[in-house]
Write an enzyme that holds these catalytic residues in place. Structure first.
Site, short mmCIF file in Angstrom:
data_model
loop_
_atom_site.label_atom_id
_atom_site.label_comp_id
_atom_site.label_asym_id
_atom_site.label_seq_id
_atom_site.Cartn_x
_atom_site.Cartn_y
_atom_site.Cartn_z
N ARG A 133 -10.31 -15.68 9.64
CA ARG A 133 -9.13 -15.76 10.49
C ARG A 133 -8.42 -17.08 10.23
O ARG A 133 -9.08 -18.12 10.05
CB ARG A 133 -9.51 -15.65 11.98
CG ARG A 133 -9.96 -14.27 12.43
CD ARG A 133 -8.82 -13.26 12.36
NE ARG A 133 -9.20 -11.94 12.85
CZ ARG A 133 -9.72 -10.97 12.09
NH1 ARG A 133 -9.94 -11.21 10.80
NH2 ARG A 133 -10.02 -9.79 12.59
N GLU A 161 0.34 -14.62 11.55
CA GLU A 161 0.69 -13.58 10.58
C GLU A 161 1.73 -12.62 11.16
O GLU A 161 1.71 -12.33 12.36
CB GLU A 161 -0.58 -12.78 10.22
CG GLU A 161 -1.62 -13.58 9.51
CD GLU A 161 -2.90 -12.78 9.25
OE1 GLU A 161 -2.94 -11.57 9.58
OE2 GLU A 161 -3.85 -13.37 8.73
N HIS A 179 -3.76 -10.35 4.07
CA HIS A 179 -4.83 -9.85 4.93
C HIS A 179 -5.40 -8.52 4.41
O HIS A 179 -5.35 -7.48 5.08
CB HIS A 179 -4.34 -9.70 6.37
CG HIS A 179 -5.44 -9.84 7.38
ND1 HIS A 179 -5.27 -10.45 8.60
CD2 HIS A 179 -6.74 -9.43 7.37
CE1 HIS A 179 -6.39 -10.43 9.29
NE2 HIS A 179 -7.31 -9.81 8.56
#
Length: 214
Positions: A133, A161, A179
């Site tokens: 993360r 994000e 991601h």
């Protein structure tokens, strides 16, 4: 686990061997010399890999590391007996490793775990990979280190994000992916099966298989 471990290792390889930089160099038709004129990277084989969080994904990365003859160090809250690597406290691991990959969950304890001070412990030329993360790392401090050129990074996750710090977009010492940790057909099918299995368990009056606390 496998999907994220694969991506972490792909980022390690791409960053250490300057794969994306080389690919861009060819696409932009800037390659005019012979093979002997190519830019020089660092080998992955024989390096020291530091794994922050030796859970399922971290363990999968450690097993992949064996094929590259990597010396593996690991850190986690509770030291375990394992043949996957040597235990180090976090600060010692950061100072000793050539490559560092993060595999801890985002919790109040891990938020900002890799702060400016700890980024400063990384040796010059070290590579940091984050597929966990974005908030685990002090992103402003990381950007400053990357802009300075002192370290390299492979980043699949970011704070806020899908926004990515503009300063990173033009840098050649960082590989950026959107991601992609679980973005494989097999992983997404397994995730879907797990959702269905949880729903069926609840329908039968049983507790869900993977409950999430508040």
């Amino acid at each position: 686990d496998a999907a994220t471990a694969d991506l972490a290792f792909a980022l390690l390889l791409a960053t250490r061997r300057q794969v994306v930089e080389g690919e861009r160099f060819v696409r932009e038709r800037r390659w005019h010399g012979s093979w002997a004129d190519s830019r020089i990277a660092e080998e992955v084989t024989g390096s020291t890999l530091g794994i922050v969080g030796l859970g399922r994904i971290g363990g999968a990365v450690a097993r992949r590391a064996r094929g590259f003859d990597l010396r593996v160090l690991y850190t986690k809250r509770t030291r375990v007996e394992t043949d996957l690597g040597e235990f180090r406290e976090l600060d010692a691991l950061l100072a000793e490793a050539d490559l560092v990959t993060l595999h801890v969950p985002l919790t109040p304890e891990t938020h900002g775990l890799i702060d400016a001070r700890r980024l400063g412990l990384l040796r010059d030329g070290a590579c940091l990979v984050n597929t966990a993360r974005g908030e685990i790392v002090d992103q402003d401090a990381l950007v400053a280190e990357l802009v300075s050129g002192r370290i390299r990074a492979g980043l699949d996750v970011f704070v806020g994000e899908p926004e990515v710090p503009a300063e990173l977009l033009g840098l050649e010492n960082v590989v950026l992916t959107p991601h992609l940790g679980s973005a494989t057909r097999q992983a997404r099918e397994a995730m879907t099966r797990l959702v269905v299995d949880n729903l069926l368990a609840v329908e039968r009056g049983k507790p869900p298989l993977t409950p999430v606390g508040n």
